[in-house]
Scaffold this active site. Structure first.
Site, mmCIF file in Angstrom:
data_model
loop_
_atom_site.group_PDB
_atom_site.id
_atom_site.type_symbol
_atom_site.label_atom_id
_atom_site.label_comp_id
_atom_site.label_asym_id
_atom_site.label_seq_id
_atom_site.Cartn_x
_atom_site.Cartn_y
_atom_site.Cartn_z
ATOM 1 N N CYS A 170 -0.858 3.633 -7.213
ATOM 2 C CA CYS A 170 -1.098 2.368 -7.923
ATOM 3 C C CYS A 170 -0.211 2.201 -9.151
ATOM 4 O O CYS A 170 -0.124 1.110 -9.717
ATOM 5 C CB CYS A 170 -2.560 2.261 -8.344
ATOM 6 N N ASN A 222 -9.036 -4.281 -6.783
ATOM 7 C CA ASN A 222 -7.886 -3.425 -7.110
ATOM 8 C C ASN A 222 -6.804 -3.649 -6.054
ATOM 9 O O ASN A 222 -6.939 -3.206 -4.924
ATOM 10 C CB ASN A 222 -8.356 -1.965 -7.133
ATOM 11 N N HIS A 247 -3.758 -1.977 -15.314
ATOM 12 C CA HIS A 247 -4.026 -1.965 -13.868
ATOM 13 C C HIS A 247 -5.486 -2.344 -13.651
ATOM 14 O O HIS A 247 -6.382 -1.848 -14.334
ATOM 15 C CB HIS A 247 -3.727 -0.565 -13.333
#
Ligand code: UT7
Length: 356
Positions: free
Chosen positions: A115, A286, A256
């Site tokens: 990520c 996400n 994030h």
């Protein structure tokens, strides 16, 4: 040779049409809207169609970023794609994106940092420009994590969503409208906490790997949570310290988008007030490598960044921190499998996006 300053010139995004709400998930999983929204902040996410892969979303985002900047695909010097759900192990998803947008001949490669991939790709693209090796670099974060999820595992299925975001990097006139620095890091001792174990050269695909669920994402949520809440703070502080900025100078904090509790805890510890924190995970979940560019795009759309931000000397929140929309100080922080992390501090001027 002095490094050439680098700026984010434009942004483009794309998410699948299909919206899946928490209530939808609770029809097939032992979960509830109450649990998901209070534990993560997520209310709904976009889920790709069966025939949509990372490059399908990434190519639309890429084309939009190029159109906004008025740059033809053939003018690009480099395409970098960050993804943990690439179309294939190889060739690179960047190659498929290149084909879809018509960038024949342009170098294209993928970068794997889970990520954190978007921040790593931003740093890599910036380095190409700073060193004079490239002038126009397209950085694409594209993920269809829904394809890597065990939809019977409530501990992961409720957290992720699909999407893509792209930015065009170009030389800046001065550092005052450009990227000021990065902090990148990785803790290999946490490699087993968040992974997709099978299908690579360690555990090639077999009947056993399929039957044991090795082709799905597995995660120790609690440990990743603790890591994230700690690393966002330390990485942000390190980068601000190295670049000589105070946390009170940050106009927009773009973390994030994994969990609202992680974001709130980190922002609180850093001393960044809620009105300067950007979140949209309630609508997207996400989205891995797409989460930060999805936020940047929406921040430009809503006037919190870019040419229209702070017109007449006021921010949309009325704080009037900056005299105009140009040169906002943005702090982006990513984290994820590796366990990896990455922060980027940038002065953003007029980030272009297409009107829809
Ligand atoms: O890009 C980076 C990727 N990942 C992350 O950033 C994830 C970081 N971690 C997290 O966001 C959180 O740890 C989670 C949202 C994954 C979980 O929240 P938590 O507060 O750490 O919950 P937990 O794992 O401690 O689980 C609490 C309870 C457990 O039940 P018991 O053992 O207390 O009876 C779980 O079985 O909640 C249960 N649970 C659920 N219940 C309803 C776990 N998932 C669900 C669910 N619905 N979806």
């Amino acid at each position: 040779m002095k490094p050439i300053p680098v700026k984010i010139s434009s942004v483009g995004t794309h998410v699948p049409d299909r919206i899946v709400t928490n209530d939808d998930l609770s029809l097939t999983l032992d979960t509830s809207d109450e649990w998901i929204s209070t534990r993560s902040g997520i209310r709904e996410r976009r889920i790709a169609a069966d025939d949509q892969a990372a490059s399908d979303l990434g190519a639309v985002a890429a084309a939009r970023a190029l159109e906004a900047a008025g740059v033809r695909p053939s003018e690009l010097d480099l395409i970098i794609t960050a993804s943990l759900s690439p179309d294939m192990l190889f060739p690179a998803t960047a190659s498929f994106i290149s084909g879809k947008i018509g960038a024949d001949g342009v170098p294209a490669f993928d970068l794997s940092a889970a990520c954190t991939g978007f921040i790593y790709a931003l740093a890599t693209g910036s380095a190409f420009i700073a060193s004079g090796q490239a002038e126009k670099v397209l950085v694409v974060g594209a993920d269809v994590v829904s394809k890597m999820i065990d939809w019977t595992d409530r501990s992961t299925a409720v957290l992720f969503g699909d999407g893509a975001g792209a930015v065009l990097l170009e030389p800046a006139e001065s550092e005052q409208e450009g990227i000021l620095g990065f902090d990148l890091g990785n803790d290999p001792s946490g490699a087993g906490l968040l992974s997709l174990a099978a299908g690579g050269s360690r555990l090639p695909a077999s009947r056993e790997t399929v039957e044991s669920g090795g082709h799905f994402i597995s995660m120790n949520g609690r440990e990743v949570y603790k890591f994230a809440a700690r690393i966002i703070v330390s990485s942000a502080r390190k980068l601000l310290g190295e670049t000589g900025y105070g946390v009170d100078e940050v106009d927009l904090f773009v973390p994030h988008q994994a969990n609202i509790r992680i974001i709130d805890a980190a922002a609180g510890k850093l001393g960044i007030p809620p009105e300067r924190v950007f979140t949209n995970l309630e609508r997207y979940g996400n989205t891995s490598c797409a989460s930060i560019p999805l936020c940047i795009d929406e921040a430009v759309l809503t006037g919190r960044l870019g040419a229209t931000a702070g017109v007449q000397g006021k921010n949309p929140d009325g704080s009037g921190r900056s005299e105009s929309g140009s040169n906002k100080l943005v702090l982006m922080v990513g984290f994820g499998g590796g366990l990896s992390w990455g922060s980027c501090l940038a002065r953003t001027g007029d980030i272009k996006r297409i009107q829809e």
